[in-house]
Design a protein around this motif. Structure first.
Motif, PDB file in Angstrom:
ATOM      1  N   ALA A  36      -5.912  -0.289   3.125  1.00  0.00           N
ATOM      2  CA  ALA A  36      -6.392  -0.620   4.462  1.00  0.00           C
ATOM      3  C   ALA A  36      -5.879   0.416   5.454  1.00  0.00           C
ATOM      4  O   ALA A  36      -4.679   0.621   5.589  1.00  0.00           O
ATOM      5  N   GLY A  37      -6.820   1.071   6.134  1.00  0.00           N
ATOM      6  CA  GLY A  37      -6.468   2.115   7.086  1.00  0.00           C
ATOM      7  C   GLY A  37      -6.617   3.487   6.462  1.00  0.00           C
ATOM      8  O   GLY A  37      -5.841   3.848   5.577  1.00  0.00           O
ATOM      9  N   MET A  38      -7.617   4.246   6.881  1.00  0.00           N
ATOM     10  CA  MET A  38      -7.863   5.564   6.298  1.00  0.00           C
ATOM     11  C   MET A  38      -7.357   6.666   7.228  1.00  0.00           C
ATOM     12  O   MET A  38      -7.989   6.998   8.228  1.00  0.00           O
ATOM     13  N   ARG A  39      -6.184   7.180   6.872  1.00  0.00           N
ATOM     14  CA  ARG A  39      -5.567   8.259   7.621  1.00  0.00           C
ATOM     15  C   ARG A  39      -5.022   9.282   6.628  1.00  0.00           C
ATOM     16  O   ARG A  39      -5.281   9.182   5.432  1.00  0.00           O
ATOM     17  N   THR A 126      -1.763   0.842   5.718  1.00  0.00           N
ATOM     18  CA  THR A 126      -1.261   2.067   6.340  1.00  0.00           C
ATOM     19  C   THR A 126      -1.697   2.093   7.799  1.00  0.00           C
ATOM     20  O   THR A 126      -2.860   1.861   8.110  1.00  0.00           O
ATOM     21  N   GLY A 127      -0.737   2.366   8.678  1.00  0.00           N
ATOM     22  CA  GLY A 127      -1.039   2.419  10.100  1.00  0.00           C
ATOM     23  C   GLY A 127      -1.536   1.111  10.663  1.00  0.00           C
ATOM     24  O   GLY A 127      -2.365   1.083  11.568  1.00  0.00           O
ATOM     25  N   CYS A 128      -1.023   0.015  10.161  1.00  0.00           N
ATOM     26  CA  CYS A 128      -1.519  -1.311  10.535  1.00  0.00           C
ATOM     27  C   CYS A 128      -0.732  -1.881  11.714  1.00  0.00           C
ATOM     28  O   CYS A 128       0.449  -1.567  11.913  1.00  0.00           O
ATOM     29  N   TYR A 148       2.351  -3.395  -0.103  1.00  0.00           N
ATOM     30  CA  TYR A 148       3.044  -2.211   0.415  1.00  0.00           C
ATOM     31  C   TYR A 148       2.570  -1.978   1.845  1.00  0.00           C
ATOM     32  O   TYR A 148       1.371  -2.061   2.137  1.00  0.00           O
ATOM     33  N   ILE A 149       3.510  -1.672   2.728  1.00  0.00           N
ATOM     34  CA  ILE A 149       3.198  -1.324   4.113  1.00  0.00           C
ATOM     35  C   ILE A 149       3.818   0.037   4.381  1.00  0.00           C
ATOM     36  O   ILE A 149       5.001   0.247   4.098  1.00  0.00           O
ATOM     37  N   ALA A 150       3.034   0.963   4.902  1.00  0.00           N
ATOM     38  CA  ALA A 150       3.546   2.317   5.084  1.00  0.00           C
ATOM     39  C   ALA A 150       2.957   2.948   6.332  1.00  0.00           C
ATOM     40  O   ALA A 150       1.892   2.549   6.822  1.00  0.00           O
ATOM     41  N   GLY A 151       3.656   3.952   6.841  1.00  0.00           N
ATOM     42  CA  GLY A 151       3.165   4.675   7.999  1.00  0.00           C
ATOM     43  C   GLY A 151       3.862   6.002   8.137  1.00  0.00           C
ATOM     44  O   GLY A 151       4.987   6.190   7.642  1.00  0.00           O
ATOM     45  N   GLY A 292       3.272   9.767   0.890  1.00  0.00           N
ATOM     46  CA  GLY A 292       2.138   9.295   0.099  1.00  0.00           C
ATOM     47  C   GLY A 292       2.355   9.445  -1.389  1.00  0.00           C
ATOM     48  O   GLY A 292       1.941   8.586  -2.176  1.00  0.00           O
ATOM     49  N   GLY A 293       3.006  10.533  -1.802  1.00  0.00           N
ATOM     50  CA  GLY A 293       3.311  10.719  -3.217  1.00  0.00           C
ATOM     51  C   GLY A 293       4.272   9.670  -3.730  1.00  0.00           C
ATOM     52  O   GLY A 293       4.084   9.113  -4.824  1.00  0.00           O
TER      53      GLY A 293
END
Length: 333
Positions: A36-39, A126-128, A148-151, A292-293
């Motif tokens: 979720a979230g395309m960046r 991502t970026g949520c 997973y939640i990431a930014g 991201g990796g």
């Protein structure tokens, strides 16, 4: 319908099968993942998990490509400006591995019902918006769906992992002292409980000395949590570097979080907050590639069921070149 690995796929994923085993590759081949979230960060994650041969990946994004996206997102092109980000990314991602099903969803994540998120093996945000992060974490915990939640914010990046209760296999080899004797491998079944995102926001450290605290947690954790508090107080928006009021608010939320966490106020200096605010909207390609990796590799590790995944925060500081893993959980007063 369960997909069995063909001889062609076994040859294609030979190195992975040697690393994880055929059973683990089979689980990945039948896994369904939501991004979720395309960046720029999610571009990196998509690339890595698609190349690894997962079953299907759904790209959820309601926003369109802008000129700013062209700087770090490699799944979009100049001619794609104005088109939906997920649609464009999917078109290019499919070329990476035609065996992986790539689904496009152009809905607003806030409008998705709870049942939508439980249809996946792994949900990756991502970026949520932090409000949605809490909501979806609670949904996923209810069905033990991995989250997973990431930014990435300029020089800084983070990953939070909540697998509720995760079971995995751990392999150990005995030390061989006799010549010619093959080491024996022991497989142990283990499980690990995970804290919710909300619980980690209530963690306390009991005012330890700064040196002792640095061995437990990065100052960046509290800076990121201050950013989430700011977003919750400002309808999800990020602070603006040109707005002195936004910087003052970030410093205030930093102080409030340090006080509630029972951490000395000097642990997170003003310069860290200022740098975060100054670059908060920027996507820096090397930072996205590193975070991201790490994120994609951990998602695959979770799906494989082999070895322990991230527990439960990864914090990357590009100004120092450090990437640290911390186990953060709710503690009693």
């Amino acid at each position: 319908m369960e997909h069995k690995i063909t001889e062609d796929e076994a040859a294609l994923y030979d190195r992975q099968i040697r690393l994880w085993g055929l059973e683990a590759q089979h689980r990945m081949r039948n896994a369904s993942i939501l991004i979720a979230g395309m960046r720029a960060l999610s571009n990196e994650v998509c690339k890595n998990i698609i190349l690894a041969g997962v079953g299907s990946i759904t790209l959820l994004e309601d926003e369109v490509v802008t000129e700013e996206d062209l700087g770090a997102q490699f799944l979009v092109r100049k001619e794609d400006v104005g088109r939906n980000r997920a649609e464009v990314a999917a078109e290019n991602a499919r070329h990476l591995n035609p065996r992986v099903k790539v689904v496009v969803d152009q809905d607003d994540i806030a409008q998705k019902p709870d049942s939508f998120f439980t249809g996946f093996n792994i949900v990756c945000l991502t970026g949520c918006d932090p409000g949605q992060m809490d909501r979806i974490d609670n949904i996923c915990r209810g069905t033990k769906t991995g989250l997973y939640i990431a930014g990435v914010h300029g020089f800084f990046g983070y990953i939070f992992c909540d697998l509720t209760k995760h079971e995995y296999r751990e392999e150990t080899q005995e030390t061989v002292t006799e010549r010619g004797k093959e080491p024996e491998t022991t497989i142990t079944q283990r499980s690990q409980n995970y804290a919710s995102l909300a619980d980690t926001m209530e963690a306390r450290w009991g005012y330890p000395k700064p040196k002792a605290l640095k061995r437990k947690v990065s100052p960046l954790l509290f800076a990121i949590q201050a950013l989430w508090l700011f977003q919750k107080a400002h309808n999800g928006r990020l602070p603006q570097s040109s707005n002195q009021g936004d910087l003052d608010a970030m410093l205030k939320f930093r102080d409030e979080r340090l006080k509630s966490a029972q951490v000395d106020g000097a642990f997170v200096d003003d310069d860290l907050i200022k740098t975060l605010v100054a670059t908060v909207s920027a996507e820096i390609s090397p930072v996205c590639a590193i975070v991201g990796g790490f994120l994609a590799q951990d998602i695959l590790k979770t799906l494989s069921g082999k070895d322990a995944p991230l527990l439960n925060y990864f914090l990357y500081n590009g100004t120092e070149g450090t990437g640290l893993v911390h186990h953060v959980q709710k503690t009693e007063a």
